[in-house]
Write a protein that holds these residues in place. Structure first.
Motif, short mmCIF file in Angstrom:
data_model
loop_
_atom_site.label_atom_id
_atom_site.label_comp_id
_atom_site.label_asym_id
_atom_site.label_seq_id
_atom_site.Cartn_x
_atom_site.Cartn_y
_atom_site.Cartn_z
N ARG A 48 38.89 40.52 45.74
CA ARG A 48 38.17 40.13 44.52
C ARG A 48 38.64 38.76 44.04
O ARG A 48 37.85 37.92 43.62
CB ARG A 48 38.36 41.18 43.42
CG ARG A 48 37.63 42.49 43.66
CD ARG A 48 37.74 43.42 42.46
NE ARG A 48 37.08 44.69 42.72
CZ ARG A 48 37.70 45.83 43.03
NH1 ARG A 48 39.04 45.86 43.10
NH2 ARG A 48 37.01 46.94 43.25
N ASP A 49 39.96 38.55 44.11
CA ASP A 49 40.51 37.25 43.72
C ASP A 49 40.01 36.15 44.65
O ASP A 49 39.65 35.05 44.21
CB ASP A 49 42.04 37.29 43.74
CG ASP A 49 42.62 38.13 42.62
OD1 ASP A 49 41.90 38.41 41.65
OD2 ASP A 49 43.81 38.51 42.74
N LEU A 50 39.98 36.42 45.96
CA LEU A 50 39.49 35.43 46.91
C LEU A 50 38.02 35.12 46.67
O LEU A 50 37.58 33.96 46.77
CB LEU A 50 39.70 35.94 48.35
CG LEU A 50 41.02 35.57 49.03
CD1 LEU A 50 42.23 36.01 48.20
CD2 LEU A 50 41.10 36.16 50.43
N LYS A 51 37.26 36.14 46.34
CA LYS A 51 35.83 35.94 46.04
C LYS A 51 35.66 35.06 44.81
O LYS A 51 34.79 34.17 44.80
CB LYS A 51 35.16 37.30 45.83
CG LYS A 51 33.67 37.23 45.52
CD LYS A 51 33.09 38.63 45.36
CE LYS A 51 31.62 38.59 44.95
NZ LYS A 51 31.06 39.95 44.81
N THR A 52 36.47 35.29 43.79
CA THR A 52 36.39 34.47 42.58
C THR A 52 36.71 33.01 42.91
O THR A 52 36.03 32.08 42.44
CB THR A 52 37.38 34.99 41.52
OG1 THR A 52 36.99 36.31 41.14
CG2 THR A 52 37.37 34.10 40.29
N ASP A 53 37.73 32.79 43.73
CA ASP A 53 38.07 31.43 44.14
C ASP A 53 36.92 30.77 44.90
O ASP A 53 36.62 29.58 44.71
CB ASP A 53 39.30 31.43 45.03
CG ASP A 53 40.59 31.73 44.29
OD1 ASP A 53 40.59 31.67 43.05
OD2 ASP A 53 41.60 32.02 44.97
N THR A 54 36.28 31.53 45.77
CA THR A 54 35.18 30.99 46.58
C THR A 54 33.99 30.64 45.70
O THR A 54 33.31 29.63 45.93
CB THR A 54 34.79 31.99 47.67
OG1 THR A 54 35.93 32.28 48.48
CG2 THR A 54 33.68 31.44 48.55
N ARG A 55 33.73 31.45 44.71
CA ARG A 55 32.69 31.10 43.75
C ARG A 55 33.03 29.79 43.04
O ARG A 55 32.15 28.98 42.74
CB ARG A 55 32.52 32.22 42.72
CG ARG A 55 31.74 33.42 43.22
CD ARG A 55 31.71 34.51 42.17
NE ARG A 55 30.77 35.56 42.48
CZ ARG A 55 30.76 36.76 41.89
NH1 ARG A 55 31.67 37.04 40.97
NH2 ARG A 55 29.85 37.65 42.22
N GLY A 56 34.33 29.58 42.79
CA GLY A 56 34.74 28.33 42.17
C GLY A 56 34.47 27.14 43.07
O GLY A 56 34.05 26.07 42.60
N THR A 57 34.68 27.30 44.38
CA THR A 57 34.36 26.23 45.33
C THR A 57 32.86 25.95 45.32
O THR A 57 32.44 24.78 45.34
CB THR A 57 34.81 26.62 46.74
OG1 THR A 57 36.23 26.79 46.75
CG2 THR A 57 34.42 25.55 47.76
N LEU A 58 32.06 27.00 45.29
CA LEU A 58 30.61 26.83 45.23
C LEU A 58 30.21 26.04 43.98
O LEU A 58 29.43 25.08 44.05
CB LEU A 58 29.94 28.20 45.26
CG LEU A 58 28.45 28.28 45.59
CD1 LEU A 58 28.09 29.71 46.03
CD2 LEU A 58 27.57 27.90 44.41
N ASP A 59 30.75 26.45 42.84
CA ASP A 59 30.41 25.77 41.58
C ASP A 59 30.87 24.31 41.59
O ASP A 59 30.15 23.42 41.12
CB ASP A 59 31.07 26.49 40.40
CG ASP A 59 30.42 27.85 40.12
OD1 ASP A 59 29.29 28.09 40.58
OD2 ASP A 59 31.08 28.68 39.46
N ALA A 60 32.06 24.06 42.16
CA ALA A 60 32.55 22.68 42.25
C ALA A 60 31.65 21.85 43.14
O ALA A 60 31.40 20.66 42.87
CB ALA A 60 33.98 22.68 42.79
#
Length: 210
Positions: free
Chosen positions: A150-162
Motif C-alpha cells: 500500500r505504501d509503495l502504491k502511494t509512492d507510485t501515485r506520487g510519481t504519476l502526479d509529479a
C-alpha cells in the motif's frame, strides 16, 4: 490540453488494457502461474529493479533540470522500494532487469516522452500491479506485507502526479501534448501485450476480467 485532460484522455483511450492489467490475472502473468509468496515478491522486486535502472539512466543524461531532478527522485524511490521488497525475500535473490516495457522506455530520448511514458504511463501500469499484490497478501492474511505494498502504491501515485505536473510545465501546445499522449498510451499497450503473451503461453484467456 492540460495535465488533467491528458490523464483522462490516456485512461479513456486505454481503458480496456488498464482494466485487464488491473485484474487478478496480472499476477498469473507476472509469476508464470506460480501464485506463491516468493514468486509474487520476486516479480515485484524485478519491477522495482527495472524502474530503478530506467530512471537512473535518465537522471544521468537528462538535460532539462526539472526533469533530471524528477528522474533522480524517482530512481531514489525505486531503490528504496527494491530494498524493501528484497528484504521480504528469504535467502539469496538477484532481481532481474528489463522486459519489453522498459526496453521501450529506455529508447526514449526526448524529455516530454520520458516523462509521459515513464512517470505517467508506467506508473498507471505499476499502480495496478501494486493493487493486485496488495490483494494477494490480504488473501494470505499477511497484513504487514499488504501494508508495505500500500505504501509503495502511494509512492507510485506520487510519481504519476509529479509527472503530470511536469508535463504541464513542459508541453507547449497541442503537438507536445499529442506526443505525450502517444507515448504514454504506447507504454501501456506494450505492458498489455506482454501480459497477453504471458497468459497465452500458460493457456489462459486474457480478455475476461476477474
Amino acid at each position: 490540453m492540460n495535465a488533467a485532460e491528458f490523464r483522462e484522455s490516456v485512461e479513456s483511450e486505454k481503458a480496456s488494457q488498464l482494466d485487464r492489467l488491473g485484474s487478478s490475472k496480472l499476477l498469473i502473468a507476472l509469476t508464470d502461474g506460480d501464485l506463491d509468496e516468493r514468486p509474487v515478491l520476486e516479480s515485484a522486486a524485478d519491477s522495482e529493479r527495472s524502474a530503478l535502472t530506467t530512471f537512473s539512466e535518465w537522471a544521468d543524461d537528462e538535460s532539462h533540470d526539472a526533469a533530471r531532478e524528477a528522474f533522480a527522485d524517482a530512481a531514489d524511490q525505486e531503490r528504496r522500494h527494491l530494498d524493501l521488497v528484497a528484504d521480504e525475500i528469504e535467502g539469496e535473490y538477484d532481481p532481474g532487469d528489463g522486459g519489453p516495457m522498459h526496453a521501450y522506455l529506455r529508447g526514449r530520448e526526448e524529455t516530454i516522452e520520458r516523462v509521459a511514458a515513464g512517470m505517467v504511463g508506467r506508473s498507471m501500469v505499476s499502480v495496478r500491479a501494486h493493487t493486485q499484490v496488495i490483494s494477494f497478501f490480504v488473501n494470505e492474511a499477511d497484513e504487514a506485507r499488504a501494508d508495505l505494498f500500500r505504501d509503495l502504491k502511494t509512492d507510485t501515485r506520487g510519481t504519476l502526479d509529479a509527472g503530470l505536473e511536469l508535463l504541464d510545465e513542459l508541453c507547449d501546445g497541442d503537438e507536445d501534448w499529442e506526443r505525450a499522449e502517444m507515448v504514454a498510451g504506447y507504454v501501456i499497450q506494450v505492458a498489455y501485450d506482454d501480459y497477453v503473451d504471458a497468459l497465452s503461453e500458460l493457456g489462459v484467456e486474457p480478455k475476461s476480467l476477474c
